[in-house]
Design a protein around this motif. Structure first.
Motif, PDB file in Angstrom:
ATOM      1  N   ILE A   5       1.666  12.174 -11.955  1.00  0.00           N
ATOM      2  CA  ILE A   5       1.440  13.264 -12.763  1.00  0.00           C
ATOM      3  C   ILE A   5      -0.158  13.200 -13.094  1.00  0.00           C
ATOM      4  O   ILE A   5      -0.698  14.160 -13.012  1.00  0.00           O
ATOM      5  CB  ILE A   5       2.132  12.984 -14.123  1.00  0.00           C
ATOM      6  N   PHE A   6      -0.679  12.054 -13.473  1.00  0.00           N
ATOM      7  CA  PHE A   6      -2.003  12.047 -13.713  1.00  0.00           C
ATOM      8  C   PHE A   6      -2.781  12.553 -12.154  1.00  0.00           C
ATOM      9  O   PHE A   6      -3.548  13.374 -12.425  1.00  0.00           O
ATOM     10  CB  PHE A   6      -2.639  10.758 -14.132  1.00  0.00           C
TER      11      PHE A   6
ATOM     12  N   LEU B 270       0.751  -1.185  -0.031  1.00  0.00           N
ATOM     13  CA  LEU B 270       0.030  -0.004   0.050  1.00  0.00           C
ATOM     14  C   LEU B 270       0.802   1.391   0.228  1.00  0.00           C
ATOM     15  O   LEU B 270       0.220   2.423  -0.279  1.00  0.00           O
ATOM     16  CB  LEU B 270      -1.119  -0.017   1.405  1.00  0.00           C
ATOM     17  N   PHE B 271       2.088   0.949   0.420  1.00  0.00           N
ATOM     18  CA  PHE B 271       2.881   2.145   0.790  1.00  0.00           C
ATOM     19  C   PHE B 271       4.151   2.038  -0.437  1.00  0.00           C
ATOM     20  O   PHE B 271       5.071   3.026  -0.179  1.00  0.00           O
ATOM     21  CB  PHE B 271       3.524   2.475   2.153  1.00  0.00           C
ATOM     22  N   ILE B 272       4.068   1.335  -1.401  1.00  0.00           N
ATOM     23  CA  ILE B 272       5.076   1.407  -2.314  1.00  0.00           C
ATOM     24  C   ILE B 272       4.630   2.309  -3.703  1.00  0.00           C
ATOM     25  O   ILE B 272       3.831   1.880  -4.270  1.00  0.00           O
ATOM     26  CB  ILE B 272       5.423   0.028  -2.697  1.00  0.00           C
ATOM     27  N   PRO B 273       5.282   3.498  -3.959  1.00  0.00           N
ATOM     28  CA  PRO B 273       4.645   4.322  -4.919  1.00  0.00           C
ATOM     29  C   PRO B 273       4.989   4.033  -6.289  1.00  0.00           C
ATOM     30  O   PRO B 273       6.111   3.329  -6.328  1.00  0.00           O
ATOM     31  CB  PRO B 273       5.319   5.591  -4.395  1.00  0.00           C
ATOM     32  N   LYS B 274       4.432   4.488  -7.410  1.00  0.00           N
ATOM     33  CA  LYS B 274       4.982   4.120  -8.723  1.00  0.00           C
ATOM     34  C   LYS B 274       4.708   5.576  -9.483  1.00  0.00           C
ATOM     35  O   LYS B 274       3.747   6.323  -9.433  1.00  0.00           O
ATOM     36  CB  LYS B 274       3.690   3.107  -9.416  1.00  0.00           C
TER      37      LYS B 274
ATOM     38  N   PRO C 230      -2.038   7.696  -5.135  1.00  0.00           N
ATOM     39  CA  PRO C 230      -2.737   8.549  -6.180  1.00  0.00           C
ATOM     40  C   PRO C 230      -3.944   9.191  -5.453  1.00  0.00           C
ATOM     41  O   PRO C 230      -4.154  10.472  -5.717  1.00  0.00           O
ATOM     42  CB  PRO C 230      -3.213   7.369  -7.364  1.00  0.00           C
ATOM     43  N   SER C 231      -4.704   8.506  -4.778  1.00  0.00           N
ATOM     44  CA  SER C 231      -5.807   9.148  -4.274  1.00  0.00           C
ATOM     45  C   SER C 231      -5.344   9.887  -3.182  1.00  0.00           C
ATOM     46  O   SER C 231      -6.064  11.078  -2.685  1.00  0.00           O
ATOM     47  CB  SER C 231      -6.750   8.094  -3.444  1.00  0.00           C
ATOM     48  N   TRP C 232      -4.328   9.950  -2.338  1.00  0.00           N
ATOM     49  CA  TRP C 232      -3.728  10.725  -1.233  1.00  0.00           C
ATOM     50  C   TRP C 232      -3.506  12.269  -1.986  1.00  0.00           C
ATOM     51  O   TRP C 232      -3.922  13.311  -1.398  1.00  0.00           O
ATOM     52  CB  TRP C 232      -2.598  10.205  -0.601  1.00  0.00           C
TER      53      TRP C 232
END
Length: 227
Positions: free
Chosen positions: A73-74, A64-68, A204-206
């Motif tokens: 950008i989107f 849940l805490f590993i970003p991409k 993304p939602s954060w």
């Protein structure tokens, strides 16, 4: 919907935590600091109880805490759009909202005023938004989806997200605007779920939630005469 011990544990803990926090926000007159401490417990410690009980889910928790990078950008562009829409809605509807009542409610019920609002705004935008995204999108959607099914998790998470805001906004608006706000929160919850479903994490939602809070806090600065 899948019925098993994990899904029952999840649904009960999520529902009790969210509705409990909504009741505290709406009917228990605690200072904002104390309410924040209660929320941190309900929205982080309670979910961690699930991962401690079901240790096979811990690897899913870490994801849940590993970003991409491709998602950022989107999410930022969407966040800027949300910021603009909320501000536009405020200026279009402000004559139909009792702004002085909202300001008085914030001060009387939770002690937020023009002197401490900037600190509250920073907390809401950066920390509270992350806490809610972990709880509603990470715990109540991504984790629940794997145990109770996709459709149920979508509707349950978004609906609970909207109902959770009932307590804190009780008495602020005319019923028609209130209904519009709840509908918007439900739709927003579904959008947040979709963003995180694609990425598999809560960032993304954060980011979008953060920009939504930036907009709401801008309205707050206007309410307290700070801008």
């Amino acid at each position: 919907m899948k019925i098993n011990r994990k899904s029952i544990f999840l649904i009960l803990s999520i529902t009790l935590s969210a509705l409990g926090m909504s009741i505290i926000d709406g009917f228990v007159q605690l200072p904002y600091l104390y309410k924040s401490i209660v929320k941190i417990f309900l929205f982080s410690v309670v979910p961690m109880g699930y991962f401690l009980r079901y240790k096979d889910q811990y690897s899913r928790f870490k994801k849940l805490f590993i970003p991409k990078k491709s998602d950022f950008i989107f999410a930022i562009l969407l966040g800027v759009g949300i910021y603009s829409v909320i501000l536009l809605a405020y200026f279009l509807l402000k004559n139909h909202i009792d702004l002085s009542s909202i300001r008085e409610s914030l001060t009387a019920n939770i002690g937020v005023n023009e002197h401490n609002f900037i600190y509250v705004a920073i907390y809401i935008s950066l920390i509270n938004s992350l806490l809610e995204e972990f709880f509603f999108r990470g715990f109540a959607f991504l984790i629940l989806k794997e145990n109770a099914g996709r459709l149920f998790a979508y509707v349950f998470s978004a609906l609970l997200f909207a109902l959770y805001h009932v307590g804190m906004t009780s008495g602020w608006f005319h019923w028609s605007i209130y209904l519009l706000a709840m509908t918007g929160l439900f739709a927003g919850g579904c959008i947040f779920n979709y963003l995180n479903e694609k990425s598999g994490n809560i960032y993304p939602s954060w980011l979008v939630h953060m920009f939504a809070n930036f907009s709401i806090n801008t309205v707050g600065f206007i309410l307290f005469g700070l801008i």
